[in-house]
Design a protein around this motif. Structure first.
Motif, PDB file in Angstrom:
ATOM      1  N   PHE A 604       0.809  -1.035  -0.108  1.00 21.15           N
ATOM      2  CA  PHE A 604       0.097   0.016  -0.044  1.00 21.15           C
ATOM      3  C   PHE A 604       0.955   1.165  -0.042  1.00 21.15           C
ATOM      4  CE2 PHE A 604      -2.769  -3.149   1.781  1.00 21.15           C
ATOM      5  CZ  PHE A 604      -3.971  -2.909   1.057  1.00 21.15           C
ATOM      6  N   LEU A 605       0.983   2.029  -1.329  1.00 18.88           N
ATOM      7  CA  LEU A 605       1.855   2.752  -1.373  1.00 18.88           C
ATOM      8  C   LEU A 605       1.323   4.208  -1.559  1.00 18.88           C
ATOM      9  CD1 LEU A 605       4.926   3.888  -1.881  1.00 18.88           C
ATOM     10  CD2 LEU A 605       4.615   2.697  -4.245  1.00 18.88           C
ATOM     11  N   ASP A 606       1.745   5.055  -0.681  1.00 20.86           N
ATOM     12  CA  ASP A 606       1.290   6.585  -0.932  1.00 20.86           C
ATOM     13  C   ASP A 606       2.032   7.350  -2.129  1.00 20.86           C
ATOM     14  OD1 ASP A 606       0.027   9.131  -0.548  1.00 20.86           O
ATOM     15  OD2 ASP A 606       1.690   9.699   1.099  1.00 20.86           O
ATOM     16  N   LEU A 607       1.360   8.310  -2.868  1.00 16.73           N
ATOM     17  CA  LEU A 607       2.119   8.961  -3.844  1.00 16.73           C
ATOM     18  C   LEU A 607       3.110  10.108  -3.348  1.00 16.73           C
ATOM     19  CD1 LEU A 607      -0.444   8.713  -6.697  1.00 16.73           C
ATOM     20  CD2 LEU A 607       1.259   7.188  -6.404  1.00 16.73           C
ATOM     21  N   GLY A 608       2.645  10.794  -2.558  1.00 14.74           N
ATOM     22  CA  GLY A 608       3.421  11.941  -2.092  1.00 14.74           C
ATOM     23  C   GLY A 608       4.441  11.741  -1.246  1.00 14.74           C
ATOM     24  N   LEU A 609       5.466  11.056  -1.494  1.00 19.04           N
ATOM     25  CA  LEU A 609       6.468  10.924  -0.529  1.00 19.04           C
ATOM     26  C   LEU A 609       7.453  12.100  -0.328  1.00 19.04           C
ATOM     27  CD1 LEU A 609       6.611   7.043  -1.129  1.00 19.04           C
ATOM     28  CD2 LEU A 609       5.616   8.221   0.532  1.00 19.04           C
ATOM     29  N   PRO A 610       8.198  12.082   0.806  1.00 14.94           N
ATOM     30  CA  PRO A 610       9.264  13.311   1.003  1.00 14.94           C
ATOM     31  C   PRO A 610      10.170  13.223   0.133  1.00 14.94           C
ATOM     32  CG  PRO A 610       9.104  11.752   2.893  1.00 14.94           C
ATOM     33  CD  PRO A 610       7.863  11.513   2.008  1.00 14.94           C
ATOM     34  N   ASP A 611      10.913  12.013  -0.477  1.00 14.07           N
ATOM     35  CA  ASP A 611      12.110  11.938  -1.144  1.00 14.07           C
ATOM     36  C   ASP A 611      11.774  11.703  -2.587  1.00 14.07           C
ATOM     37  OD1 ASP A 611      11.323   9.549  -0.384  1.00 14.07           O
ATOM     38  OD2 ASP A 611      13.105   8.778   0.061  1.00 14.07           O
ATOM     39  N   ILE A 612      11.482  10.672  -2.951  1.00 14.84           N
ATOM     40  CA  ILE A 612      10.946  10.278  -4.345  1.00 14.84           C
ATOM     41  C   ILE A 612       9.454   9.853  -4.228  1.00 14.84           C
ATOM     42  CG2 ILE A 612      13.271   9.700  -5.065  1.00 14.84           C
ATOM     43  CD1 ILE A 612      12.512   6.462  -4.649  1.00 14.84           C
ATOM     44  N   GLY A 613       8.867  10.001  -5.645  1.00 17.07           N
ATOM     45  CA  GLY A 613       7.371  10.069  -5.655  1.00 17.07           C
ATOM     46  C   GLY A 613       6.892   8.421  -5.624  1.00 17.07           C
ATOM     47  N   GLY A 614       5.588   8.174  -5.388  1.00 16.02           N
ATOM     48  CA  GLY A 614       5.250   6.907  -5.241  1.00 16.02           C
ATOM     49  C   GLY A 614       5.459   6.224  -6.610  1.00 16.02           C
ATOM     50  N   CYS A 615       5.205   6.836  -7.523  1.00 20.54           N
ATOM     51  CA  CYS A 615       5.350   6.290  -9.095  1.00 20.54           C
ATOM     52  C   CYS A 615       6.528   5.667  -9.467  1.00 20.54           C
ATOM     53  CB  CYS A 615       4.845   7.262 -10.239  1.00 20.54           C
ATOM     54  SG  CYS A 615       3.062   7.590 -10.269  1.00 20.54           S
ATOM     55  N   GLU A 616       7.702   6.537  -8.776  1.00 22.22           N
ATOM     56  CA  GLU A 616       9.046   6.278  -9.236  1.00 22.22           C
ATOM     57  C   GLU A 616       9.266   4.746  -8.328  1.00 22.22           C
ATOM     58  OE1 GLU A 616      11.283   7.346 -11.261  1.00 22.22           O
ATOM     59  OE2 GLU A 616       9.689   8.599 -11.942  1.00 22.22           O
ATOM     60  N   VAL A 617       8.950   4.567  -7.085  1.00 24.01           N
ATOM     61  CA  VAL A 617       8.817   3.536  -6.238  1.00 24.01           C
ATOM     62  C   VAL A 617       8.317   2.385  -7.121  1.00 24.01           C
ATOM     63  CG1 VAL A 617       8.531   2.408  -4.071  1.00 24.01           C
ATOM     64  CG2 VAL A 617       8.967   4.811  -4.302  1.00 24.01           C
ATOM     65  N   ALA A 618       6.939   2.880  -7.562  1.00 22.18           N
ATOM     66  CA  ALA A 618       6.617   1.572  -8.425  1.00 22.18           C
ATOM     67  C   ALA A 618       7.170   0.927  -9.444  1.00 22.18           C
ATOM     68  CB  ALA A 618       5.303   1.906  -8.800  1.00 22.18           C
ATOM     69  N   ARG A 619       7.998   1.819 -10.218  1.00 24.31           N
ATOM     70  CA  ARG A 619       8.879   1.727 -11.322  1.00 24.31           C
ATOM     71  C   ARG A 619       9.929   0.902 -10.771  1.00 24.31           C
ATOM     72  NH1 ARG A 619       7.388   7.055 -12.939  1.00 24.31           N
ATOM     73  NH2 ARG A 619       5.781   7.117 -14.499  1.00 24.31           N
ATOM     74  N   ALA A 620      10.547   1.131  -9.433  1.00 27.06           N
ATOM     75  CA  ALA A 620      11.672   0.401  -9.119  1.00 27.06           C
ATOM     76  C   ALA A 620      11.242  -0.905  -8.678  1.00 27.06           C
ATOM     77  CB  ALA A 620      12.249   1.417  -7.764  1.00 27.06           C
ATOM     78  N   PHE A 621      10.163  -1.277  -8.196  1.00 26.06           N
ATOM     79  CA  PHE A 621       9.721  -2.498  -7.977  1.00 26.06           C
ATOM     80  C   PHE A 621       9.411  -3.328  -9.259  1.00 26.06           C
ATOM     81  CE2 PHE A 621       9.224  -1.211  -3.568  1.00 26.06           C
ATOM     82  CZ  PHE A 621       8.703  -2.329  -2.852  1.00 26.06           C
ATOM     83  N   ARG A 622       8.872  -2.701 -10.037  1.00 26.55           N
ATOM     84  CA  ARG A 622       8.622  -3.301 -11.596  1.00 26.55           C
ATOM     85  C   ARG A 622      10.106  -3.954 -12.193  1.00 26.55           C
ATOM     86  NH1 ARG A 622       4.259  -5.291  -9.519  1.00 26.55           N
ATOM     87  NH2 ARG A 622       2.477  -4.165  -9.939  1.00 26.55           N
ATOM     88  N   ALA A 623      11.132  -2.739 -11.866  1.00 28.26           N
ATOM     89  CA  ALA A 623      12.423  -3.128 -12.629  1.00 28.26           C
ATOM     90  C   ALA A 623      13.125  -4.365 -11.675  1.00 28.26           C
ATOM     91  CB  ALA A 623      13.219  -1.857 -12.662  1.00 28.26           C
ATOM     92  N   ASP A 624      12.693  -4.561 -10.534  1.00 24.93           N
ATOM     93  CA  ASP A 624      13.396  -5.583  -9.837  1.00 24.93           C
ATOM     94  C   ASP A 624      13.040  -6.902  -9.656  1.00 24.93           C
ATOM     95  OD1 ASP A 624      14.588  -6.929  -7.402  1.00 24.93           O
ATOM     96  OD2 ASP A 624      15.360  -5.011  -6.511  1.00 24.93           O
ATOM     97  N   ALA A 625      13.633  -7.851 -10.102  1.00 24.59           N
ATOM     98  CA  ALA A 625      13.041  -9.075 -10.206  1.00 24.59           C
ATOM     99  C   ALA A 625      12.532  -9.770  -9.007  1.00 24.59           C
ATOM    100  CB  ALA A 625      14.235 -10.196 -10.860  1.00 24.59           C
ATOM    101  N   SER A 626      13.178  -9.509  -7.905  1.00 23.28           N
ATOM    102  CA  SER A 626      12.527  -9.974  -6.625  1.00 23.28           C
ATOM    103  C   SER A 626      11.241  -9.264  -6.172  1.00 23.28           C
ATOM    104  CB  SER A 626      13.695  -9.929  -5.488  1.00 23.28           C
ATOM    105  OG  SER A 626      14.179  -8.304  -5.282  1.00 23.28           O
ATOM    106  N   LEU A 627      11.014  -7.944  -6.825  1.00 26.64           N
ATOM    107  CA  LEU A 627      10.063  -7.256  -6.064  1.00 26.64           C
ATOM    108  C   LEU A 627       8.910  -7.384  -7.281  1.00 26.64           C
ATOM    109  CD1 LEU A 627      11.564  -4.246  -4.369  1.00 26.64           C
ATOM    110  CD2 LEU A 627      10.851  -6.308  -3.170  1.00 26.64           C
TER     111      LEU A 627
END
Length: 681
Positions: A604-627
């Motif tokens: 459950f991921l908020d979009l407005g995070l203080p360092d990087i946006g939630g969409c960037e986090v989602a892209r990082a998860f999809r790019a990581d084979a383990s996540l």
């Protein structure tokens, strides 16, 4: 002898007399010749020293005679002129002189006052001008033998005349420019050249502003009937206080706001400025006055003030409507603190909090819907539905409010064949709003009548009540944002004044209309929705999707990413309370790092995070084979169509808008058939 002597004496006397007379004649002749020579010399001197140029030329335009002044003008001595042509002496003037002199020789007619211009040897490089008179020299037989020329320099006069002509031309151009400006300027211009304001003239805009006809008297000070009267702050202006008259008396006028009143009741607001006109000696000679029509600006200013007032009232109303549920929630929380667990008060308190929270969510959703419609971002999901079904669903939602007020509800349902193609959620929202308003603004024990009937290619849905009614003066602005009728404010039972505005705009988006009518205050009101009928059959129900891997109720590893610490902890506690393994972080960077160790099944991921946006986090998860296999749920306050598209493009499986109800969380974890990247509330 005596006779002979006498004859000799007579002869001698006669001879002497003859000789004396001959001598006298010769002396007179010599004197006349001397006089003639003197006259000739005087004439020659006068010719040579004449104060204007003189010259005599033959038919080939060779100089026969020339005086000193013309020789000086040409910059060549008298002697050098004789026998030479005009082209030899003054080549720069030759073409002009040859044409003019030749014309006189050919026609035998003089030319007077012709002007030649050019350079001579006396002042090379300087253009000069001469006025010439050209006379033919006619022989005894009538033939033209040559020309006599008089030359007078007129360089200074020519330049003065040229300057004067240029000045007159520029003056005419300025007059034409001023006339064009007078015609084009969006202000009425009055001009008078009399301190008494006699003979006032005006531009075409004067005729428009003051509704005058050509030929009407412009001056209000003149006797007779006028098309208008001027008032200042509601009082008629005396003649001496009129702007043009004040300026003509020497008092400038700046920024004077006046009203022009006409016989038909029309009023034009005017901004006047006037200044005196003075002559070369500084004496008053008249005045100029401008009148700008500021009626539109005054009306716009009034509308802006009204909009500002209504917005201020809206903000105050919004604050009031937000405080009410917040106060109820706060009181419920205090009650839960002092109530022992398991007592009947606790469930009732939870119901109060849920109801008030729902009220807050509806307020915010209404505000967001208005914004989305204004920006063209509201999307409609149309489907064929019966009118009876749409009305029935709306009555289910608003039924409690109607029953609570002990109203009598009458429903005339249309036949099943009466169908519309609409976004059912939005049209049911409109009907619910109208039904709830009817319940709120009808005194207890009133009557509410709902009916629907086909009218040609339209269906008309009417909601009538016998409530407080609407003042006819309020009807034109009833559907404007932030608008509420005055009686409605006095018996307010919730609402911030955007419900009717939102309802009409939603109906308009469906190609329909929403209107209101009322006989007057205290006589009830009727709201009518007209929508295009649809002959399209109802769509087949969508098949129920099989439960996914998350469809079980087994224990799940869940990562909560939320920068609001209180919300994050309470949400994590809620999930933990349902038996799930939960980890919690507050930044995007921490989510990626913790995810690689925790390997969550659901995030459950908020979009407005203080360092990087939630969409960037989602892209990082999809790019990581383990996540990559994690089920990503966006939990955010942003719910517009472009926000949902952004989360879908970033790799989210679902988009939820805050606040998220527990039932929705259960559906997500139970794997109920939910469309990916669909907003839920």
């Amino acid at each position: 002898m005596v006779i002979i002597a006498g004859a000799v004496s007579i002869f001698l006397f006669a001879a002497f007399r003859y000789l004396l007379l001959a001598w006298r004649r010769e002396r007179a002749a010599r004197e006349r010749l001397a006089h003639r020579r003197t006259d000739f010399e005087a004439m020659e001197k006068a010719y040579v020293d004449a104060p204007l140029g003189l010259a005599m030329l033959d038919r080939e335009l060779r100089y026969l005679r020339i005086n000193r002044l013309l020789a000086e003008i040409n910059g060549v001595s008298i002697e050098e002129h004789i026998g030479k042509t005009v082209r030899d002496i003054v080549p720069d003037l030759a073409a002009q002189a040859e044409e003019l002199f030749g014309q006189v020789i050919r026609t035998g007619k003089p030319l007077c006052g012709v002007v030649l211009g050019g350079e001579t040897n006396s002042l090379p490089g300087t253009e000069r001008f001469w006025r010439e008179n050209i006379y033919p020299i006619v022989g005894p037989d009538g033939s033209v033998l040559g020309v006599n020329v008089t030359v007078e320099e007129c360089t200074h006069e020519k330049r003065l005349n040229d300057a004067l002509r240029d000045s007159e031309r520029r003056e005419r151009e300025r007059v034409a420019e001023l006339e064009a400006l007078m015609d084009a300027v969006p202000a009425g211009i009055f001009i008078t050249h009399s301190p008494q304001c006699d003979g006032v003239t005006g531009n075409p805009e004067v005729l428009r502003i003051f509704r005058m006809q050509p030929g009407d008297s412009f001056s209000l000070a003149s006797p007779g009937k006028h098309a208008y009267s001027l008032r200042r702050q509601g009082r008629d202006c005396a003649n001496e206080s009129l702007p043009l008259q004040m300026a003509a008396a020497g008092t400038p006028v700046h920024g004077d706001e006046l009203e022009a009143h006409f016989d038909n009741g029309e009023v034009v607001h005017i901004l006047a400025n006037a200044v005196p006109l003075r002559d070369a000696e500084g004496e008053l000679a008249g005045a100029v006055c401008s009148f700008a029509d500021i009626t539109a600006q005054k009306q716009a200013s009034s509308l802006l003030r009204e909009d500002s007032r209504r917005k201020d009232e809206f903000i105050a109303t919004l604050a009031h409507e937000l405080r009410n549920p917040l106060a109820a929630i706060r009181t419920a929380l205090d009650l839960m603190k002092i109530s022992p667990a398991g007592t009947p008060a606790v469930p009732r308190t939870r119901e109060i909090m849920e109801r008030q929270l729902g009220h807050l969510v509806r307020l915010i959703d209404d505000l967001l819907d208005v914004s989305r419609i204004n920006t063209g971002k509201l999307e409609l999901t149309r489907e064929s539905a019966t009118v009876a079904e749409v009305i029935g669903n709306a009555l289910q939602v608003s039924g409690a409010c109607i029953a609570e007020a002990c109203h009598t509800l009458e429903v005339e349902a249309p036949p099943e064949s009466c169908r519309v193609k609409v976004d059912r959620v939005r049209i049911e929202q409109v009907l619910t709003n109208l039904l709830t308003n009817a319940a709120k603004y009808t005194p207890p024990g009133g009557r509410i009548h709902v009916s629907a009937a086909a009218e040609g290619r339209l269906v008309a849905i009417r909601i009538a009540d016998n409530g407080i009614g609407i003042d006819p003066a309020t009807l034109p602005s009833l559907f404007e944002v932030f608008s509420q009728a005055e009686p409605g404010r006095q018996m307010r039972r919730g609402g911030i004044g955007i419900g009717l505005c939102l309802a009409r705009r939603l109906v308009n988006l469906h190609g329909g209309t929403l209107t209101a009518s009322s006989p007057g205050p205290g006589l009830g009101s009727t709201f009518t929705i007209r929508l295009p009928l649809c002959t399209e059959p109802a769509a087949a129900p969508a098949p129920v999707a099989a439960p996914s891997a998350l469809g079980t109720t087994e224990r799940r590893r869940i990562l909560v990413v939320e920068d609001n610490v209180d919300l994050a902890r309470s949400f994590a506690a809620l999930l933990s309370g349902h038996g799930h393994e939960v980890d919690l972080v507050h930044t995007g960077t921490a989510a990626i790092e913790r995810g690689r160790r925790f390997l969550p099944e659901v995030v459950f991921l908020d979009l407005g995070l203080p360092d990087i946006g939630g969409c960037e986090v989602a892209r990082a998860f999809r790019a990581d084979a383990s996540l990559r296999g994690a089920f990503l749920v966006a939990v955010t306050g942003w719910g517009a169509a472009n926000d949902r598209k952004a989360t879908r493009d970033a790799g989210f499986d679902m988009h939820l808008t805050k606040p998220v109800a527990l039932d929705v969380i259960r559906q997500v974890l139970a794997g109920l058939p939910l469309v990916p990247a669909v907003e839920m509330a």
